[in-house]
Design a protein around this motif. Structure first.
Motif, mmCIF file in Angstrom:
data_model
loop_
_atom_site.group_PDB
_atom_site.id
_atom_site.type_symbol
_atom_site.label_atom_id
_atom_site.label_comp_id
_atom_site.label_asym_id
_atom_site.label_seq_id
_atom_site.Cartn_x
_atom_site.Cartn_y
_atom_site.Cartn_z
ATOM 1 N N PRO A 108 -12.344 -3.647 7.155
ATOM 2 C CA PRO A 108 -12.069 -4.083 5.784
ATOM 3 C C PRO A 108 -10.639 -4.607 5.644
ATOM 4 C CG PRO A 108 -13.143 -1.930 5.810
ATOM 5 C CD PRO A 108 -12.758 -2.232 7.224
ATOM 6 N N LEU A 109 -10.453 -5.639 4.840
ATOM 7 C CA LEU A 109 -9.135 -6.206 4.573
ATOM 8 C C LEU A 109 -8.874 -6.159 3.063
ATOM 9 C CD1 LEU A 109 -8.918 -9.381 6.881
ATOM 10 C CD2 LEU A 109 -7.562 -7.291 7.059
ATOM 11 N N ALA A 110 -7.772 -5.537 2.671
ATOM 12 C CA ALA A 110 -7.459 -5.357 1.254
ATOM 13 C C ALA A 110 -6.248 -6.193 0.856
ATOM 14 C CB ALA A 110 -7.192 -3.884 0.954
ATOM 15 N N ILE A 111 -6.321 -6.810 -0.326
ATOM 16 C CA ILE A 111 -5.214 -7.581 -0.900
ATOM 17 C C ILE A 111 -4.937 -7.022 -2.291
ATOM 18 C CG2 ILE A 111 -4.380 -9.845 -1.601
ATOM 19 C CD1 ILE A 111 -4.793 -9.619 1.395
ATOM 20 N N SER A 112 -3.691 -6.645 -2.538
ATOM 21 C CA SER A 112 -3.349 -6.003 -3.805
ATOM 22 C C SER A 112 -2.807 -7.009 -4.810
ATOM 23 C CB SER A 112 -2.299 -4.913 -3.564
ATOM 24 O OG SER A 112 -1.017 -5.500 -3.371
ATOM 25 N N THR A 113 -2.428 -6.495 -5.977
ATOM 26 C CA THR A 113 -1.873 -7.340 -7.031
ATOM 27 C C THR A 113 -0.407 -7.681 -6.772
ATOM 28 O OG1 THR A 113 -1.525 -5.308 -8.319
ATOM 29 C CG2 THR A 113 -3.479 -6.616 -8.832
ATOM 30 N N ARG A 114 0.108 -7.371 -5.583
ATOM 31 C CA ARG A 114 1.401 -7.932 -5.176
ATOM 32 C C ARG A 114 1.305 -9.465 -5.114
ATOM 33 N NH1 ARG A 114 5.269 -4.891 -2.028
ATOM 34 N NH2 ARG A 114 4.705 -2.683 -1.813
ATOM 35 N N GLU A 115 0.087 -9.955 -4.858
ATOM 36 C CA GLU A 115 -0.126 -11.398 -4.728
ATOM 37 C C GLU A 115 -0.601 -11.980 -6.061
ATOM 38 O OE1 GLU A 115 0.854 -12.874 -2.142
ATOM 39 O OE2 GLU A 115 1.192 -11.053 -0.951
ATOM 40 N N PRO A 116 -0.200 -13.209 -6.391
ATOM 41 C CA PRO A 116 -0.594 -13.824 -7.671
ATOM 42 C C PRO A 116 -2.069 -14.204 -7.706
ATOM 43 C CG PRO A 116 0.698 -15.355 -6.359
ATOM 44 C CD PRO A 116 0.754 -14.044 -5.634
ATOM 45 N N ARG A 163 -4.734 -15.140 -4.625
ATOM 46 C CA ARG A 163 -5.826 -14.202 -4.328
ATOM 47 C C ARG A 163 -7.174 -14.914 -4.441
ATOM 48 N NH1 ARG A 163 -5.832 -8.193 -6.015
ATOM 49 N NH2 ARG A 163 -6.224 -8.876 -8.145
ATOM 50 N N ARG A 164 -7.280 -15.802 -5.398
ATOM 51 C CA ARG A 164 -8.523 -16.561 -5.555
ATOM 52 C C ARG A 164 -8.807 -17.387 -4.301
ATOM 53 N NH1 ARG A 164 -10.790 -21.314 -7.344
ATOM 54 N NH2 ARG A 164 -12.543 -21.057 -8.789
ATOM 55 N N ARG A 165 -7.767 -17.999 -3.742
ATOM 56 C CA ARG A 165 -7.954 -18.830 -2.558
ATOM 57 C C ARG A 165 -8.282 -18.001 -1.313
ATOM 58 N NH1 ARG A 165 -3.247 -21.370 -4.561
ATOM 59 N NH2 ARG A 165 -2.012 -20.643 -2.784
ATOM 60 N N LYS A 203 -1.650 -9.903 -13.084
ATOM 61 C CA LYS A 203 -1.841 -8.970 -14.189
ATOM 62 C C LYS A 203 -3.177 -9.184 -14.880
ATOM 63 C CE LYS A 203 3.149 -8.614 -14.861
ATOM 64 N NZ LYS A 203 4.295 -8.722 -15.793
ATOM 65 N N SER A 204 -4.115 -9.811 -14.202
ATOM 66 C CA SER A 204 -5.439 -10.078 -14.762
ATOM 67 C C SER A 204 -6.195 -8.779 -15.003
ATOM 68 C CB SER A 204 -6.250 -10.959 -13.805
ATOM 69 O OG SER A 204 -5.545 -12.112 -13.439
ATOM 70 N N SER A 205 -7.084 -8.814 -15.977
ATOM 71 C CA SER A 205 -7.933 -7.658 -16.258
ATOM 72 C C SER A 205 -9.024 -7.545 -15.193
ATOM 73 C CB SER A 205 -8.581 -7.804 -17.629
ATOM 74 O OG SER A 205 -9.522 -8.878 -17.611
ATOM 75 N N VAL A 206 -9.682 -6.408 -15.175
ATOM 76 C CA VAL A 206 -10.799 -6.219 -14.246
ATOM 77 C C VAL A 206 -11.884 -7.255 -14.508
ATOM 78 C CG1 VAL A 206 -12.641 -4.633 -13.528
ATOM 79 C CG2 VAL A 206 -10.326 -3.763 -13.927
ATOM 80 N N GLU A 207 -12.168 -7.533 -15.780
ATOM 81 C CA GLU A 207 -13.188 -8.522 -16.113
ATOM 82 C C GLU A 207 -12.790 -9.915 -15.624
ATOM 83 O OE1 GLU A 207 -16.249 -8.033 -17.309
ATOM 84 O OE2 GLU A 207 -15.749 -5.919 -17.029
ATOM 85 N N ASP A 208 -11.516 -10.256 -15.724
ATOM 86 C CA ASP A 208 -11.048 -11.550 -15.225
ATOM 87 C C ASP A 208 -11.249 -11.651 -13.711
ATOM 88 O OD1 ASP A 208 -10.276 -12.454 -17.707
ATOM 89 O OD2 ASP A 208 -8.195 -11.810 -17.500
ATOM 90 N N ILE A 209 -10.954 -10.571 -12.998
ATOM 91 C CA ILE A 209 -11.103 -10.572 -11.543
ATOM 92 C C ILE A 209 -12.579 -10.644 -11.163
ATOM 93 C CG2 ILE A 209 -10.726 -9.257 -9.425
ATOM 94 C CD1 ILE A 209 -8.217 -10.551 -10.606
#
Length: 362
Positions: free
Chosen positions: A288-296, A300-302, A337-343
């Motif tokens: 598994p590879l995890a990316i946190s909200t450290r990234e914009p 993250r979308r890309r 800083k997106s909401s869970v629903e946005d993600i």
């Protein structure tokens, strides 16, 4: 007696100066350490698109089109360490706080209300302000409302990890920060975190204790990037080999500048970041590879479709950051800083499914 990873690190690194046959490497199903090093080299840069295509194929094969979501919950920001890159550095003049049980319940309610069921508990490195007994008490409550609880706390002994597993913890995140032992000593000026080897062998102690999932990482920007990723990949593969029943994952946190930082390190470009992530996916197809909200958000979308399988969402790095009362400064500044629903919506737009629950203890 089984070889420790500390001893494995002393083994010779494959020759970096040899000619790199990147197309040949990309045709292989299983990569050697020399192949991995080739993918980390500058010679691989013209082949990033081919690496991305294979990373996408391998990720779908082993994980499907799903991205698991989790949220961090900071219990305390007291710390006994003087780490030159961290906002929790004991010398930084920030507000310090440990959540009371009532505050924890309010924080948990806010996170659960967002739909999150996988929780990562974090503390600073202070056994006096967040002792094991306190963490166990917190887990005792949290396991009644969350499906999965992982911890990112100070390294423990094997028996202590067993105690956490017995009370409901199923995962461990422990970053080595840097695999360069000399740099590690220079960055960790004082405090219990100065013990390089005790931290390095922490993930293995978690595996021996029966934890279901162990996640490791290096803080990108501290040391030489390619060297750090090489040893991170070597560490993960070693854990996978020695503990096949434990799910070994990797995180790729990038050093972010913040108030109180002493060591600013080096900037890791987006292109470098993507190359390192793709090389890790090809070397560790089942990790598994995890990316946190450290990234914009846009970055993250890309990254979706390039190997990512986990993302934090709706995150706060502050103690009390979800609304339990007075907040503290965060460990680092969140970029997304997106909401869970946005993600969830963003993941769906990319043709993937956001998963809020993929495991339940019996």
């Amino acid at each position: 007696m089984k070889t420790s990873f500390y001893e494995v690190m002393t083994r010779a690194v494959p020759e970096e100066g040899r000619p790199c046959d990147i197309p040949g490497v990309l045709e292989k199903e299983t990569l050697s350490e020399a192949d991995f090093l080739s993918l980390l080299s500058e010679s691989a840069l013209p082949f990033l698109e081919s690496m991305a295509q294979k990373a996408r194929e391998l990720t779908i094969r082993h994980f499907g089109r799903v991205i698991s979501l989790y949220a961090p919950l900071y219990l305390s920001n007291y710390c006994d360490n003087e780490c030159l890159y961290c906002g929790f550095n004991r010398k930084n003049m920030i507000r310090r706080k440990t959540l009371s049980l009532e505050e924890l319940k309010r924080e948990a309610g806010q996170i659960r209300g967002m739909g999150i069921q996988h929780l990562l508990l974090l503390t600073g490195d202070s056994r006096s302000h967040s002792p094991l007994s306190y963490i166990q008490e917190c887990v005792g409550f949290l396991k009644t409302i969350f499906s999965s609880i992982s911890v990112e706390i100070y390294p423990l002994e094997t028996e202590e990890y067993r105690q956490l597993a017995a009370c409901g913890v199923d995962g461990l995140t422990l970053y080595q920060e840097t695999y360069d032992e000399k740099l590690y000593a220079a960055l960790h000026v004082s405090g219990p975190k100065r013990d390089y080897r005790f931290r390095l062998e922490g993930p293995e102690r978690g595996c021996r204790a029966g934890l279901r999932q162990v996640n490791i990482g290096a803080l990108l920007g501290l040391g030489d990037l390619r060297r750090e990723i090489f040893f991170l990949g070597r560490h993960a593969r070693w854990l996978q080999h020695c503990y096949p029943d434990v799910e070994t994952g990797i995180s790729l946190p990038r050093l972010k500048r913040h108030e109180g930082i002493v060591f600013e390190g080096r900037t890791v470009s987006d292109r470098e970041f993507v190359q390192m992530m793709l090389a890790l996916r090809l070397f560790l197809p089942q990790g598994p590879l995890a990316i946190s909200t450290r990234e914009p958000y846009d970055f993250r979308r890309r990254l979706i479709g390039l190997g990512v399988t986990r993302m934090s969402a709706g995150s706060s790095t502050q103690v009390g950051g979800y609304g339990s009362g007075e907040k503290t400064e965060g460990q680092f500044e969140i970029q997304d800083k997106s909401s869970v629903e946005d993600i969830k919506r963003m993941i769906a737009e990319k043709g993937y499914q956001a998963v809020l629950k993929d495991w339940q203890p019996l």
